[in-house]
Design a protein around this motif. Structure first.
Motif, mmCIF file in Angstrom:
data_model
loop_
_atom_site.group_PDB
_atom_site.id
_atom_site.type_symbol
_atom_site.label_atom_id
_atom_site.label_comp_id
_atom_site.label_asym_id
_atom_site.label_seq_id
_atom_site.Cartn_x
_atom_site.Cartn_y
_atom_site.Cartn_z
ATOM 1 N N THR A 1 -24.325 55.200 -25.672
ATOM 2 C CA THR A 1 -25.572 54.924 -26.370
ATOM 3 C C THR A 1 -26.723 55.358 -25.476
ATOM 4 O OG1 THR A 1 -24.562 52.985 -27.428
ATOM 5 C CG2 THR A 1 -26.962 53.156 -27.500
ATOM 6 N N THR A 2 -27.687 56.055 -26.057
ATOM 7 C CA THR A 2 -28.866 56.496 -25.309
ATOM 8 C C THR A 2 -30.087 55.745 -25.814
ATOM 9 O OG1 THR A 2 -27.934 58.692 -24.965
ATOM 10 C CG2 THR A 2 -30.319 58.471 -24.721
ATOM 11 N N TYR A 3 -30.883 55.223 -24.866
ATOM 12 C CA TYR A 3 -32.070 54.427 -25.174
ATOM 13 C C TYR A 3 -33.298 55.214 -24.734
ATOM 14 C CZ TYR A 3 -28.687 50.537 -25.101
ATOM 15 O OH TYR A 3 -27.610 49.704 -25.320
ATOM 16 N N TYR B 1 -32.459 62.456 -30.888
ATOM 17 C CA TYR B 1 -33.385 62.424 -29.752
ATOM 18 C C TYR B 1 -34.660 63.201 -30.068
ATOM 19 C CZ TYR B 1 -28.973 61.318 -27.276
ATOM 20 O OH TYR B 1 -27.782 60.784 -26.869
ATOM 21 N N LEU C 1 -38.058 50.139 -27.243
ATOM 22 C CA LEU C 1 -36.921 51.039 -27.107
ATOM 23 C C LEU C 1 -36.301 51.295 -28.468
ATOM 24 C CD1 LEU C 1 -35.115 49.271 -24.128
ATOM 25 C CD2 LEU C 1 -35.992 51.589 -24.004
ATOM 26 N N SER D 1 -28.829 55.175 -20.318
ATOM 27 C CA SER D 1 -27.557 55.640 -20.861
ATOM 28 C C SER D 1 -26.538 54.526 -20.680
ATOM 29 C CB SER D 1 -27.073 56.898 -20.134
ATOM 30 O OG SER D 1 -27.998 57.953 -20.251
ATOM 31 N N CYS D 2 -25.920 54.101 -21.770
ATOM 32 C CA CYS D 2 -24.908 53.053 -21.725
ATOM 33 C C CYS D 2 -23.555 53.660 -22.066
ATOM 34 C CB CYS D 2 -25.240 51.943 -22.709
ATOM 35 S SG CYS D 2 -23.928 50.716 -22.895
ATOM 36 N N SER E 1 -32.483 52.958 -29.600
ATOM 37 C CA SER E 1 -31.237 53.540 -29.108
ATOM 38 C C SER E 1 -30.474 54.203 -30.242
ATOM 39 C CB SER E 1 -30.366 52.472 -28.439
ATOM 40 O OG SER E 1 -29.789 51.614 -29.406
ATOM 41 N N ARG F 1 -26.434 55.803 -31.098
ATOM 42 C CA ARG F 1 -25.030 56.010 -30.721
ATOM 43 C C ARG F 1 -24.395 56.939 -31.744
ATOM 44 N NH1 ARG F 1 -21.565 50.750 -29.699
ATOM 45 N NH2 ARG F 1 -22.565 50.242 -31.669
ATOM 46 N N TYR G 1 -24.551 50.565 -17.541
ATOM 47 C CA TYR G 1 -25.834 51.171 -17.887
ATOM 48 C C TYR G 1 -26.385 51.970 -16.711
ATOM 49 C CZ TYR G 1 -26.118 48.005 -21.930
ATOM 50 O OH TYR G 1 -25.891 47.331 -23.112
#
Length: 337
Positions: free
Chosen positions: A248-250, A217, A302, A233-234, A304, A306, A187
């Motif tokens: 994956t974006t949080y 987004y 949050l 960002s994961c 997220s 993906r 992360y």
């Protein structure tokens, strides 16, 4: 809260009761202590220092319910833990301790994820946020080498470094399962990033749909191009894949929406666009809220997204307002010298 979520998601009563008991048995000692006016040992999980959050992933035929919690230095033992699970975690555990030259033991977070009627999946997270950056990078490189993923990490790290912006590695996580799709996750926390920047970070993954990601987004962020405060960002790695397999974006909704009502509406719009009926999400958000959503901010903390093939891969993260004021921030690398 777990039981409340099960009711909102129409989980059969017997399954709700069984998994609520399971969760109670898994939580560390702190879960059985009386909550006072301030956290006895503040956690980095939530802004007020409470050591847990709940989330739901909305892909698939049934939602997946999750709880993430901080061990707060207590031992967590998974019932029926297999030899494989122990070995997988033991491959990297020492890497995040002073025995490997680190400045302190990395805080351990754990989670359970349950998509009825499947079995519960366990995950462990190592928090690197209080270490100087060089220690974080060294620990991640060593852990990835121990797991046979050094080349995939080197390639991904180089790709991330080509994206302009300010970011830092914050967590290293492993799925504790022998499934072929088990992941290792790294992360990044982004600072002052725009939506275009977090999309470029996400795009370093092999399996990523940039058009879907940008649309998601924009739906969550509203009219602006800002990704909000400390977007995450994961990057997820799988055995046999030569770089990050997916990303994956949080996005942190309190930084992007005026209140939880607007945050819920934007998330419902995203779910609908991804082919998920947002009805159960609305029911869940209302059930977990301490009052009218227009009066609250930060319960839906949050969201997220993906963009890696399957539709509806949206996860909503709920924080529970327990304490009246923010907890002290963890030591930064500057504080540690």
């Amino acid at each position: 809260m777990w039981s409340t979520a099960c009711d909102a998601l129409d989980v059969p009563v017997e399954q709700s009761v069984r998994t609520t008991r399971m969760l109670r048995s898994l939580l560390p000692t702190w879960a059985h202590e009386r909550i006072g006016p301030v956290p006895a040992q503040p956690s980095y999980v939530a802004d007020d220092g409470f050591p847990a959050e709940m989330s739901v992933n909305w892909s698939g035929a049934r939602p997946e319910l999750r709880v993430l919690f901080d061990s707060l230095d207590h031992e967590v033992v998974w019932p029926g833990e297999s030899v494989f699970r122990s070995r997988r975690l033991d491959h990297v555990r020492e890497t995040f301790t002073p025995r490997a030259g680190r400045p302190s033991p990395a805080p351990l977070w754990h989670s359970i994820a349950w998509r009825p009627p499947s079995e519960v999946v366990h995950k462990t997270y190592f928090g690197l946020y209080s270490w100087p950056h060089a220690h974080r990078e060294a620990a991640v490189a060593e852990a990835m080498a121990r797991l046979g993923m050094a080349e995939a990490w080197d390639d991904t790290r180089r790709r991330v470094e080509t994206v302009e912006g300010d970011r830092e590695i914050e967590f290293f996580a492993v799925d504790l399962t022998d499934d072929a799709q088990a992941r290792v996750k790294i992360y990044y926390r982004n600072h002052g990033a725009g939506l275009a920047e977090v999309e470029r970070v996400a795009a370093v993954a092999r399996n990523h749909d940039p058009a879907r990601a940008r649309a998601a987004y924009r739906t969550l962020a509203g009219a602006g191009a800002d990704a909000g405060e400390a977007a995450l960002s994961c990057l997820a790695f799988r055995s046999g894949v030569d770089r990050a397999a997916e990303s994956t974006t949080y996005l942190r909704l309190p930084a992007l929406a005026p209140d939880d009502r607007e945050a819920v509406e934007r998330t419902a719009t995203l779910l609908h666009g991804e082919g998920v009926d947002p009805g159960r999400f609305r029911t869940l958000a209302a059930a977990l809220a301490p009052g009218p959503p227009g009066d609250a901010r930060g319960v839906l903390e949050l969201v997220s997204f993906r963009a890696a093939g399957r539709r509806g891969d949206v996860t909503t993260y709920f924080r529970f307002p327990v304490f009246d004021r923010p907890a002290p921030a963890p030591l930064s690398p500057v504080d540690l010298g």
